[in-house]
Design a protein around this motif. Structure first.
Motif, PDB file in Angstrom:
ATOM      1  N   ARG A 249       0.836  -1.207   0.000  1.00 25.08           N
ATOM      2  CA  ARG A 249       0.000   0.000   0.000  1.00 25.08           C
ATOM      3  C   ARG A 249       0.870   1.256   0.000  1.00 25.08           C
ATOM      4  O   ARG A 249       0.671   2.157  -0.796  1.00 25.08           O
ATOM      5  CB  ARG A 249      -0.928  -0.012   1.207  1.00 25.08           C
ATOM      6  CG  ARG A 249      -1.841   1.194   1.288  1.00 25.08           C
ATOM      7  CD  ARG A 249      -2.765   1.098   2.502  1.00 25.08           C
ATOM      8  NE  ARG A 249      -3.716   0.005   2.313  1.00 25.08           N
ATOM      9  CZ  ARG A 249      -3.983  -0.937   3.209  1.00 25.08           C
ATOM     10  NH1 ARG A 249      -3.387  -0.939   4.386  1.00 25.08           N
ATOM     11  NH2 ARG A 249      -4.864  -1.885   2.952  1.00 25.08           N
ATOM     12  N   VAL A 250       1.836   1.316   0.906  1.00 22.85           N
ATOM     13  CA  VAL A 250       2.673   2.516   0.955  1.00 22.85           C
ATOM     14  C   VAL A 250       3.539   2.621  -0.294  1.00 22.85           C
ATOM     15  O   VAL A 250       3.815   3.724  -0.767  1.00 22.85           O
ATOM     16  CB  VAL A 250       3.518   2.607   2.250  1.00 22.85           C
ATOM     17  CG1 VAL A 250       2.639   2.783   3.471  1.00 22.85           C
ATOM     18  CG2 VAL A 250       4.437   1.428   2.412  1.00 22.85           C
ATOM     19  N   GLY A 251       3.927   1.486  -0.852  1.00 21.57           N
ATOM     20  CA  GLY A 251       4.684   1.513  -2.109  1.00 21.57           C
ATOM     21  C   GLY A 251       3.872   2.078  -3.266  1.00 21.57           C
ATOM     22  O   GLY A 251       4.376   2.862  -4.066  1.00 21.57           O
ATOM     23  N   ARG A 252       2.597   1.681  -3.324  1.00 19.66           N
ATOM     24  CA  ARG A 252       1.722   2.199  -4.390  1.00 19.66           C
ATOM     25  C   ARG A 252       1.514   3.704  -4.258  1.00 19.66           C
ATOM     26  O   ARG A 252       1.325   4.398  -5.248  1.00 19.66           O
ATOM     27  CB  ARG A 252       0.357   1.515  -4.341  1.00 19.66           C
ATOM     28  CG  ARG A 252       0.300   0.165  -4.985  1.00 19.66           C
ATOM     29  CD  ARG A 252      -1.134  -0.308  -5.174  1.00 19.66           C
ATOM     30  NE  ARG A 252      -1.979  -0.088  -4.019  1.00 19.66           N
ATOM     31  CZ  ARG A 252      -2.251  -0.994  -3.082  1.00 19.66           C
ATOM     32  NH1 ARG A 252      -1.711  -2.196  -3.151  1.00 19.66           N
ATOM     33  NH2 ARG A 252      -3.055  -0.710  -2.078  1.00 19.66           N
ATOM     34  N   ASP A 253       1.522   4.198  -3.026  1.00 18.53           N
ATOM     35  CA  ASP A 253       1.280   5.617  -2.792  1.00 18.53           C
ATOM     36  C   ASP A 253       2.566   6.403  -2.538  1.00 18.53           C
ATOM     37  O   ASP A 253       2.538   7.494  -1.967  1.00 18.53           O
ATOM     38  CB  ASP A 253       0.287   5.805  -1.640  1.00 18.53           C
ATOM     39  CG  ASP A 253      -1.130   5.507  -2.099  1.00 18.53           C
ATOM     40  OD1 ASP A 253      -1.531   6.034  -3.156  1.00 18.53           O
ATOM     41  OD2 ASP A 253      -1.833   4.749  -1.419  1.00 18.53           O
ATOM     42  N   LEU A 254       3.683   5.864  -3.005  1.00 18.18           N
ATOM     43  CA  LEU A 254       4.969   6.530  -2.813  1.00 18.18           C
ATOM     44  C   LEU A 254       5.013   7.937  -3.417  1.00 18.18           C
ATOM     45  O   LEU A 254       5.607   8.832  -2.800  1.00 18.18           O
ATOM     46  CB  LEU A 254       6.102   5.665  -3.368  1.00 18.18           C
ATOM     47  CG  LEU A 254       7.501   6.048  -2.910  1.00 18.18           C
ATOM     48  CD1 LEU A 254       7.616   6.006  -1.392  1.00 18.18           C
ATOM     49  CD2 LEU A 254       8.526   5.127  -3.549  1.00 18.18           C
TER      50      LEU A 254
END
Length: 158
Positions: free
Chosen positions: A21-26
């Protein structure tokens, strides 16, 4: 350290969903971190932590911390993270930045990250729901804090 990280991940219920999730919203997190890092060091200058910054090159610290968070959010909890967090704890120990000071700074940082994600997230059409992204970011922030304090404690023993 690897076992302590695995235990912390379990205790904080950090899953692959969180790291993805945090990777997608980097892109959003990168934007948020840009301003938050500037404000973070400005804030620290007005606190009891300022004594630890007296001879520090703030722009270097700010950039190193921004890169650290982007790597954690983008790459997840990998071997580079394990090495990096050990260096973070040691660096804070060498500057005599105790866990109490460290945790107060993390509290300010976490609150500010959440505020900026909530403020900017909906307008940036994030891949995740804002509440889910905030939850995942907070889990990783608390993992990072606990591992840095652990590394600090280990440095005391050396």
């Amino acid at each position: 350290m690897r076992m302590a990280i695995a235990e912390a991940q379990a205790d904080l219920a950090i899953t692959e969903v969180d790291t993805k999730r945090v990777g997608r919203d980097l892109p959003l997190l990168s934007e948020v971190l840009e301003g938050v890092m500037v404000d973070f060091y400005d804030h620290l200058r007005g606190t009891s932590a300022a004594v630890h910054l007296a001879d520090a090159e703030i722009s270097t610290l700010r950039e190193a911390q921004r890169r650290h968070w982007l790597a954690l959010f983008g790459d997840g909890i990998d071997e580079d993270y394990v090495r990096r967090i050990a260096r973070v704890g040691l660096a804070h120990r060498l500057r005599d930045i105790g866990p109490e000071t460290y945790m107060k700074a993390y509290g300010w940082l976490a609150a500010r990250l959440v505020a900026e994600i909530v403020r900017l997230g909906p307008a940036r059409n994030t891949a995740s729901r804002t509440d889910e992204l905030v939850s995942s970011v907070l889990k990783l922030v608390f993992l990072d804090m606990s591992m840095a304090v652990r590394a600090y404690d280990v440095a005391l023993l050396d």
